[in-house]
Write a protein that holds these residues in place. Sequence first.
Motif, PDB file in Angstrom:
ATOM      1  N   LEU A  58       0.833  -1.200   0.000  1.00 57.27           N
ATOM      2  CA  LEU A  58       0.000   0.000   0.000  1.00 57.27           C
ATOM      3  C   LEU A  58       0.872   1.256   0.000  1.00 57.27           C
ATOM      4  N   MET A  59       1.952   1.227   0.776  1.00 50.60           N
ATOM      5  CA  MET A  59       2.861   2.378   0.805  1.00 50.60           C
ATOM      6  C   MET A  59       3.429   2.629  -0.593  1.00 50.60           C
ATOM      7  N   THR A  60       3.807   1.555  -1.283  1.00 49.79           N
ATOM      8  CA  THR A  60       4.351   1.710  -2.630  1.00 49.79           C
ATOM      9  C   THR A  60       3.301   2.287  -3.575  1.00 49.79           C
ATOM     10  N   HIS A  61       2.080   1.754  -3.469  1.00 51.02           N
ATOM     11  CA  HIS A  61       1.000   2.273  -4.311  1.00 51.02           C
ATOM     12  C   HIS A  61       0.786   3.757  -4.040  1.00 51.02           C
ATOM     13  N   LEU A 137      -2.359   3.723   9.463  1.00 51.79           N
ATOM     14  CA  LEU A 137      -2.929   3.054   8.293  1.00 51.79           C
ATOM     15  C   LEU A 137      -4.030   3.915   7.685  1.00 51.79           C
ATOM     16  N   LYS A 138      -4.861   4.497   8.561  1.00 53.88           N
ATOM     17  CA  LYS A 138      -5.963   5.305   8.052  1.00 53.88           C
ATOM     18  C   LYS A 138      -5.445   6.537   7.331  1.00 53.88           C
ATOM     19  N   PHE A 139      -4.343   7.085   7.818  1.00 52.82           N
ATOM     20  CA  PHE A 139      -3.760   8.254   7.151  1.00 52.82           C
ATOM     21  C   PHE A 139      -3.357   7.914   5.724  1.00 52.82           C
ATOM     22  N   VAL A 140      -2.661   6.781   5.569  1.00 58.32           N
ATOM     23  CA  VAL A 140      -2.205   6.414   4.222  1.00 58.32           C
ATOM     24  C   VAL A 140      -3.392   6.182   3.302  1.00 58.32           C
ATOM     25  N   LEU A 141      -4.386   5.467   3.825  1.00 58.25           N
ATOM     26  CA  LEU A 141      -5.564   5.184   2.999  1.00 58.25           C
ATOM     27  C   LEU A 141      -6.238   6.475   2.563  1.00 58.25           C
ATOM     28  N   ARG A 142      -6.397   7.386   3.510  1.00 56.65           N
ATOM     29  CA  ARG A 142      -7.062   8.642   3.204  1.00 56.65           C
ATOM     30  C   ARG A 142      -6.293   9.433   2.168  1.00 56.65           C
ATOM     31  N   SER A 143      -4.986   9.531   2.396  1.00 58.28           N
ATOM     32  CA  SER A 143      -4.157  10.317   1.489  1.00 58.28           C
ATOM     33  C   SER A 143      -4.191   9.714   0.087  1.00 58.28           C
ATOM     34  N   TYR A 144      -4.181   8.380   0.030  1.00 55.23           N
ATOM     35  CA  TYR A 144      -4.198   7.681  -1.252  1.00 55.23           C
ATOM     36  C   TYR A 144      -5.493   7.979  -1.997  1.00 55.23           C
TER      37      TYR A 144
ATOM     38  N   GLN B  17       8.917  12.087   6.789  1.00 55.08           N
ATOM     39  CA  GLN B  17       9.174  11.551   8.120  1.00 55.08           C
ATOM     40  C   GLN B  17       8.280  10.340   8.372  1.00 55.08           C
ATOM     41  N   PHE B  18       7.039  10.433   7.945  1.00 57.45           N
ATOM     42  CA  PHE B  18       6.100   9.324   8.116  1.00 57.45           C
ATOM     43  C   PHE B  18       6.621   8.071   7.416  1.00 57.45           C
ATOM     44  N   ILE B  19       7.122   8.248   6.196  1.00 56.75           N
ATOM     45  CA  ILE B  19       7.635   7.099   5.444  1.00 56.75           C
ATOM     46  C   ILE B  19       8.817   6.485   6.184  1.00 56.75           C
ATOM     47  N   GLN B  66      16.532  -7.514  26.088  1.00 57.90           N
ATOM     48  CA  GLN B  66      16.968  -8.381  24.987  1.00 57.90           C
ATOM     49  C   GLN B  66      16.600  -7.614  23.721  1.00 57.90           C
ATOM     50  N   THR B  67      17.564  -7.337  22.849  1.00 57.47           N
ATOM     51  CA  THR B  67      17.275  -6.433  21.732  1.00 57.47           C
ATOM     52  C   THR B  67      16.199  -7.019  20.827  1.00 57.47           C
ATOM     53  N   THR B  68      15.344  -6.144  20.358  1.00 56.72           N
ATOM     54  CA  THR B  68      14.241  -6.521  19.481  1.00 56.72           C
ATOM     55  C   THR B  68      14.159  -5.462  18.402  1.00 56.72           C
ATOM     56  N   GLU B  69      13.715  -5.870  17.222  1.00 60.07           N
ATOM     57  CA  GLU B  69      13.589  -4.896  16.149  1.00 60.07           C
ATOM     58  C   GLU B  69      12.132  -4.518  15.973  1.00 60.07           C
ATOM     59  N   VAL B  70      11.842  -3.230  16.059  1.00 63.77           N
ATOM     60  CA  VAL B  70      10.464  -2.768  15.841  1.00 63.77           C
ATOM     61  C   VAL B  70      10.508  -1.563  14.905  1.00 63.77           C
ATOM     62  N   ALA B  71       9.325  -1.127  14.464  1.00 69.14           N
ATOM     63  CA  ALA B  71       9.279   0.048  13.593  1.00 69.14           C
ATOM     64  C   ALA B  71       9.693   1.283  14.391  1.00 69.14           C
ATOM     65  N   LEU B  72      10.266   2.238  13.687  1.00 68.91           N
ATOM     66  CA  LEU B  72      10.804   3.424  14.352  1.00 68.91           C
ATOM     67  C   LEU B  72       9.728   4.174  15.125  1.00 68.91           C
ATOM     68  N   TRP B  73       8.545   4.296  14.547  1.00 64.38           N
ATOM     69  CA  TRP B  73       7.506   5.065  15.253  1.00 64.38           C
ATOM     70  C   TRP B  73       7.131   4.400  16.560  1.00 64.38           C
TER      71      TRP B  73
END
Lengths: 294, 209
Positions: A58-61, A137-144, B17-19, B66-73
């Motif tokens: 979805l991000m790519t789209h 998720l809702k932000f991306v959908l809306r913006s799209y 930034q969101f991306i 214990q290190t874990t990988e998560v999304a930055l946000w």
Amino acid sequence: MNIDIDDILADLDRDTTAVDQTLTSQGQNDTTVFGSDVPGSDKAGGAAVSPVRDFEALMTHWRNERLSPELLPYPHALMARMLRRVQEQLEHIECISMGYLETLGEEDNDAAGDSGSNSNVLNKLPLLCMEADLERLKFVLRSYVRCRLAKVDKYSLYLRQLAQDNERMVPLSGLLSRQELEYHERHSAILLKLLNNTILRHMPPELQAVDDNEGSVKMVEEPEWDRFVFVYVRGPSSPRDPDPALEVGPDGQCFYNVMIQGLREEVELTVGGIYVMRYNVVRELIMEGKVELI
Amino acid sequence: MSLPWNIQETFSPEEIQFIVENEPIKIFPRFTTRVSLRGDRAKPAHTRWKLVTADDHPLNNLVAIQTTEVALWMALLLKQQGKCSIVAPGWLRLSQLQKYIDYELKHAERFSELPWNWLVVAQLLFSKAADDLHDPVHLLRGKIQDLREIRLGKIGQGLKHLNESHLQLDNLSLLEINELRPFVLGVMNKLKQVHSSISEERGSEDYYE
């Protein structure tokens, strides 16, 4: 077992709780805007795909749509899955936020002196993150969707022309979602009526056309096919399948050979590189997902 | 209008930034969510995680320290709640940044291989997780600023190579591309128009001769 009961309770209580009403009505609003069609229509494909993959797709789209000059085909199955997931997650969060109150009561009753405030935070934390996650998720959908609507408006006449052109490979219903199609038809009908009533009626008949492409300047605005765009060459989606278009240079670098028509010039697009290119040169590769707009 | 004109055909810095915030980063959690095998209670003591944009498996199996990988946000959100510390990426330390600066100074014609999101990540970590960095934040900030200025200078130099055909810009970060976009695309589109009108003219001259 317990969770099941919570679910049932939440379902029963949905109509009586004020908070829930706002949540559900919000959900309904969203679905009318996004147009979630037939929930569960994609059950067959649903099992194999993961939410994370879908979100990446979805991000790519979204990014491609925002940066490309034309209206790209609508990913019907992906969007249906996403909208269903938003709905499910909304309900899930509602259930938790109710079940959570219950758990708190139990904790207080148990009152085993164990750090009550700590478990309180631990209970709230997932909820906080899940809400943030859903909002993202809702932000991306809306913006799209908004970006697509802007393009539907912009290319209104062009899309009408496409619809009349029977020799096209992709029908208009593949390019647009059902709701977008309806919006497009009604919007352009209203617009044409307005133009007709205010100006065109008073013009000589030979000047009344709005879609005359015969003269020196075309009246139907087409997407600017050779506009420059920034692209990132991603390469084939999985390294295992051989891609016939991909060539390997003497130094082991993989690249796609593309031709710039206007200049009769060949360019090598190295995998992993960033280029500024004319859109029509890389359009095929974008459709195949080998190149992304950035 | 359904999409404001200023973000048509480009992104706003906030969207960049969101991306970038979807990218993974390593954290040290300060709490445990993995359910112990003893299972003496029917109901787990805390809510289970279920996410729609990211993988929820690691979050359901967090073990403290214990290190874990998560999304930055997510990392930033947990950090804000004091529930984890962030493991700063390897390139974000003084010695490494100095290497990048040296590379940039040595090679006038190309950009060093910084991650594609370096500016945004550095900015976010400086403002929200300054205490987790390897080096004092004011020194790191200085290095990042140096890098940015050197690269901006190069980009400015490179603008004279704009042409009507194409351009290769490897290793440029997303934010740098975004700020470059309106100018570069505008100039290249104009050059293309000029070029095509010249070749049309030539074509018609040939015809008359």
